[in-house]
Every structure is written in structure tokens, then in C-alpha cells.
Write a protein that holds these residues in place. Sequence first.
Motif, PDB file in Angstrom:
ATOM      1  N   ALA A  54       0.841  -1.198   0.000  1.00  0.00           N
ATOM      2  CA  ALA A  54       0.000   0.000   0.000  1.00  0.00           C
ATOM      3  C   ALA A  54       0.877   1.249   0.000  1.00  0.00           C
ATOM      4  N   LEU A  55       0.281   2.373  -0.317  1.00  0.00           N
ATOM      5  CA  LEU A  55       0.970   3.650  -0.256  1.00  0.00           C
ATOM      6  C   LEU A  55       1.442   3.887   1.174  1.00  0.00           C
ATOM      7  N   PRO A  56       2.731   4.138   1.393  1.00  0.00           N
ATOM      8  CA  PRO A  56       3.216   4.420   2.753  1.00  0.00           C
ATOM      9  C   PRO A  56       2.498   5.621   3.361  1.00  0.00           C
ATOM     10  N   GLY A  57       2.053   5.462   4.595  1.00  0.00           N
ATOM     11  CA  GLY A  57       1.362   6.553   5.274  1.00  0.00           C
ATOM     12  C   GLY A  57      -0.068   6.741   4.840  1.00  0.00           C
ATOM     13  N   ALA A  58      -0.620   5.805   4.078  1.00  0.00           N
ATOM     14  CA  ALA A  58      -1.978   5.971   3.555  1.00  0.00           C
ATOM     15  C   ALA A  58      -3.024   6.049   4.663  1.00  0.00           C
ATOM     16  N   ALA A  59      -2.752   5.430   5.805  1.00  0.00           N
ATOM     17  CA  ALA A  59      -3.730   5.447   6.896  1.00  0.00           C
ATOM     18  C   ALA A  59      -4.030   6.868   7.360  1.00  0.00           C
ATOM     19  N   LEU A  60      -3.064   7.775   7.217  1.00  0.00           N
ATOM     20  CA  LEU A  60      -3.256   9.167   7.636  1.00  0.00           C
ATOM     21  C   LEU A  60      -4.222   9.913   6.723  1.00  0.00           C
ATOM     22  N   LEU A  61      -4.507   9.337   5.560  1.00  0.00           N
ATOM     23  CA  LEU A  61      -5.434   9.970   4.627  1.00  0.00           C
ATOM     24  C   LEU A  61      -6.887   9.592   4.914  1.00  0.00           C
ATOM     25  N   LEU A  62      -7.092   8.672   5.855  1.00  0.00           N
ATOM     26  CA  LEU A  62      -8.431   8.175   6.184  1.00  0.00           C
ATOM     27  C   LEU A  62      -9.168   7.696   4.935  1.00  0.00           C
TER      28      LEU A  62
END
Length: 257
Positions: A54-62
Motif C-alpha cells: 500500500a501507499l506508505p502513510g496511507a492510513a493518515l489519509l483516512l
Amino acid sequence: MIPAAIVANRSMVRTLTNQRPEKPDLTDEQKRRYLDPTYGAADYIENSGAAGPALPGAALLLPPERIPLADIVAVVGRLDGVGSVADWADLPSTRQPKVRASNPPMWLPRATFKANIRKARFLGWPDDASGRPVGGEELRSAEERRISKSGALIGDAALDAVFDTWAGGAAVATPDKVEKQLRSWRPDSAKFSLTKFTSAAVSGRSLVAIAALTFIAVQALAYGTLFVAPTLRVFFNVDIGLGEMGTCDPALCTHLF
């Protein structure tokens, strides 16, 4: 006031979760003037079938679903300067009544951006600053053939992440903001800075979160002043300090603030 607030809150939740709005029922006249002729025309793609991380840090994009790095590459690999994003001079916003022909508003709607990218030609897998394929050789070997095809499936969450780098959660983008972002993380058709892109995407989404928190705070203050504080004063002899509506019993009133 309350019905309008309910509608606004529903819209805010849809924006925060990147939910796709329902297709509007427009009259012929509205369709002629509508800023986004592609709105609601395409199905929302939750899963493109992309392999790899997955895109790194994607969780921060909700995001509403997983954002494969390969889908981001599929979008970025179709970008080569601000002119590759849209035909800015021919957008519906430039043809609205009473706009200045010499300097019309150039507003690129989110759905139009998605439609443009999905029709665009894939220019090649981008390299990072070290000259290596973004995501690694293994990911490129697994995904390049699929994403380079005309009409390749690209998840909407990936397209939203790219759009938010320059729109910050807004419904439209302008060429100056697009150009500024592309200079940062897509300086030419061969290079792509994943770190700068992720930072820009997170920054764009954070603007939405800040706006949502501000909207919630304003509502809390308004409802507290108009309804909650007076109710507490009149029925419970508790004064929380918001506004002056309602009266406490002077002998029994408890002042919290």
C-alpha cells in the motif's frame, strides 16, 4: 437551522470518508451549466486488483479502502506537467455566463480529473531520486504491464489521494495549485518523489480535518448557547456560562464557569 445542519453534517462525513456522492438528477438547463459533466458517470472503483504494498502513510489519509502503491504509480505515470491534467481553457467553468473571456475561472472538478487520467496514456514507470523504480523492481515487474494498458483499472482512492495534494479536499482544483504540487513531487515525466507526494497528500487531507473540527466547534458553541445552557439554567439550576438566555434560581444556581 437544524435540518440545514443535518444536511451539512452528512456532507462533511461524506467528504471525510471520501464517499462518492449520488448522481444528481439534473434538468437539461442544469446539465448545460453544470461544472462537472462527468459527475456520477463512472462507477466507483474500490479495488483495481493491484498487487504489492500500500501507499506508505496511507492510513493518515483516512481512505475508505486500501490504496495500492501501484495505483498511485498508475496515476502519476500519466502526469507530465499541468497541461496533462486537463484542457484548462476548455473546462465548463470557462464557459459560464458573465465570465471574463480574458481571464475565466479554470476550475477542474474531481470527477473530471479522474475521467481525464483514466483516458490518458501511461508515460512509463517513474524512478525515485536514486534512479530506481518507485516501489522497487519487483513491483514494476508485477504491475507495469497492467497499469500501462489503455483503460487500466485505477482505484478511486488513489485518484482522490493525488487530487487532494493540490485541492486539499475541495471539489475543484486550479492550474496554479496543480503546477505547484507537480513541481514538488513530479518534476518531470521520469521522476517521482514518493516522500514529498505522501506529505502533500496528508497535508491536503489535514485541511479537511481542520475544517471539520472547526465546523463541529462552531455548532457546539451555537447549540450550547441557544439550547443547552438555557435548559440547564431553567430546569437544573446549573450555569455553564454560555450566553444569557434562561434564568437560574439565585439561591440554588451552581456556576461552573
